[in-house]
Write a protein that holds these residues in place. Structure first.
Motif, mmCIF file in Angstrom:
data_model
loop_
_atom_site.group_PDB
_atom_site.id
_atom_site.type_symbol
_atom_site.label_atom_id
_atom_site.label_comp_id
_atom_site.label_asym_id
_atom_site.label_seq_id
_atom_site.Cartn_x
_atom_site.Cartn_y
_atom_site.Cartn_z
ATOM 1 N N ILE A 43 0.791 -1.216 0.081
ATOM 2 C CA ILE A 43 0.072 -0.088 -0.111
ATOM 3 C C ILE A 43 0.885 1.223 -0.020
ATOM 4 N N LYS A 44 1.824 1.315 0.829
ATOM 5 C CA LYS A 44 2.687 2.425 1.110
ATOM 6 C C LYS A 44 3.469 2.715 -0.292
ATOM 7 N N THR A 45 4.103 1.663 -1.037
ATOM 8 C CA THR A 45 4.886 1.621 -2.260
ATOM 9 C C THR A 45 3.548 2.046 -3.261
ATOM 10 N N THR A 46 2.579 1.505 -3.150
ATOM 11 C CA THR A 46 1.681 1.989 -4.235
ATOM 12 C C THR A 46 1.358 3.261 -4.489
ATOM 13 N N MET A 47 1.012 4.155 -3.014
ATOM 14 C CA MET A 47 0.936 5.469 -3.036
ATOM 15 C C MET A 47 2.017 6.343 -3.317
ATOM 16 N N ALA A 48 3.049 5.838 -3.011
ATOM 17 C CA ALA A 48 4.417 6.767 -3.003
ATOM 18 C C ALA A 48 4.717 6.759 -4.500
ATOM 19 N N ALA A 49 4.491 5.670 -5.365
ATOM 20 C CA ALA A 49 4.655 5.568 -6.701
ATOM 21 C C ALA A 49 3.753 6.291 -7.567
ATOM 22 N N ASN A 50 2.544 6.244 -7.361
ATOM 23 C CA ASN A 50 1.305 6.863 -7.895
ATOM 24 C C ASN A 50 0.572 7.899 -6.832
ATOM 25 N N ARG A 51 1.211 9.160 -6.756
ATOM 26 C CA ARG A 51 0.910 10.048 -5.687
ATOM 27 C C ARG A 51 -0.144 10.911 -5.644
#
Length: 308
Positions: A43-51
């Motif tokens: 979840i964290k990585t998805t949000m960081a990559a798709n801001r």
């Protein structure tokens, strides 16, 4: 004045280098990542990559990539390889460094922070570079269209392709950002946890030689883990450097500074804090396992000679 009347300085015992410490670190990290660790990481990585995504939208995107299994992308083999090695390195190096700082006369807070910084630094360069990169690749890469008779590209095939095109640097992309993140992560987590432990001692009236209960250890770790999320911009920079999301505007050959500038120009200061909520949850979860449970089980295994 009689020498017997002089108060003796507390003896700082050296924690024994015990093989059980290494196995404990690996076991705790494997348990952490296989439970809530990897879903929060995804979840964290998805949000960081798709801001532009909210936490709910990121969750829906992850679910669309494989249902409940989507939340465990990158777990096998990369997260397991990373967990089985980085936990051992962290407990081994941080315990030794914390002892050396105490020997120099540093406080529990400074010693804990110093131990965490050295443990995090060792993690990044010894075990985490290629694993963190490959986890991020798995979470952010575009899925192939389902074509009858055409096999889907496996994780190892992706690894081989990156290595063939970019060599060792390709599979260790962003390792300097990982190092900065791990140093500040575990420096903060150990340091704030030790500070919280001291506050708990004062509140409960316990002396330094008295051991905290398991619940008190967990409480201190929750505080330390939550406060460690202050360095989220470093995490967003790390994800962007390793991400396989398609963005034609992203500069090539990104450094830590150029990546920070690119994110800020596109998304402002908020962009550097995308994913901070699941990051706080992940920080708490990891710190409870590696600091609280680490201290508790080291005590049980007699691997922690001095205690905390």
């Amino acid at each position: 004045m009689s020498t017997t009347s002089l108060s003796k300085a507390p003896v700082i015992e050296k924690k024994p280098i015990n093989f059980s410490n290494i196995l404990l670190g690996a076991g705790l990290n494997m348990s952490e990542v296989t439970t809530l660790g990897q879903p929060l990481e995804v979840i964290k990585t998805t949000m960081a990559a798709n801001r532009s995504l909210t936490m709910v939208q990121a969750g829906k995107l992850v679910w669309s990539r494989g249902g409940i299994l989507g939340f465990y992308q990158g777990l096998i083999p990369w997260a397991w390889i990373e967990a089985s090695t980085k936990g051992a390195v962290l407990l081994f190096v941080s315990a030794e460094a914390e002892y050396q700082f105490k020997k120099l006369g540093a406080s529990n807070f400074v010693s804990g922070m110093g131990g965490g910084v050295m443990g995090g630094l060792a993690q990044a360069y010894l075990t985490m570079g290629f694993c963190t990169c490959m986890k991020t690749v798995e979470i952010t890469r575009s899925k192939q269209a389902a074509v009858p008779g055409v096999a889907q590209q496996t994780s190892f095939q992706v690894f081989k392709d990156i290595y063939k095109k970019e060599g060792i640097r390709g599979i260790n992309k962003g390792v300097n950002a990982v190092a900065i993140r791990q140093m500040t992560n575990w420096g903060s987590r150990f340091g704030f946890s030790r500070l919280a432990e001291e506050a708990i001692r004062k509140f409960t009236g316990k002396r330094d030689e008295q051991k905290l209960s398991a619940l008190e250890k967990v409480g201190a770790s929750v505080i330390g883990g939550g406060l460690s999320a202050w360095n989220q911009p470093i995490e967003v920079i790390r994800v962007e450097m390793q991400s396989k999301t398609n963005d034609p505007n992203r500069p090539k050959n990104l450094s830590v500074l150029s990546t920070a500038k690119y994110i800020y120009q596109g998304n402002g200061i908020k962009g550097l804090y995308r994913g901070v909520t699941p990051r706080i949850g992940l920080g708490v979860w990891q710190t409870v396992f590696m600091v609280a449970f680490g201290d508790i089980f080291k005590r049980m295994l007699n691997a922690d000679g001095a205690g905390h």
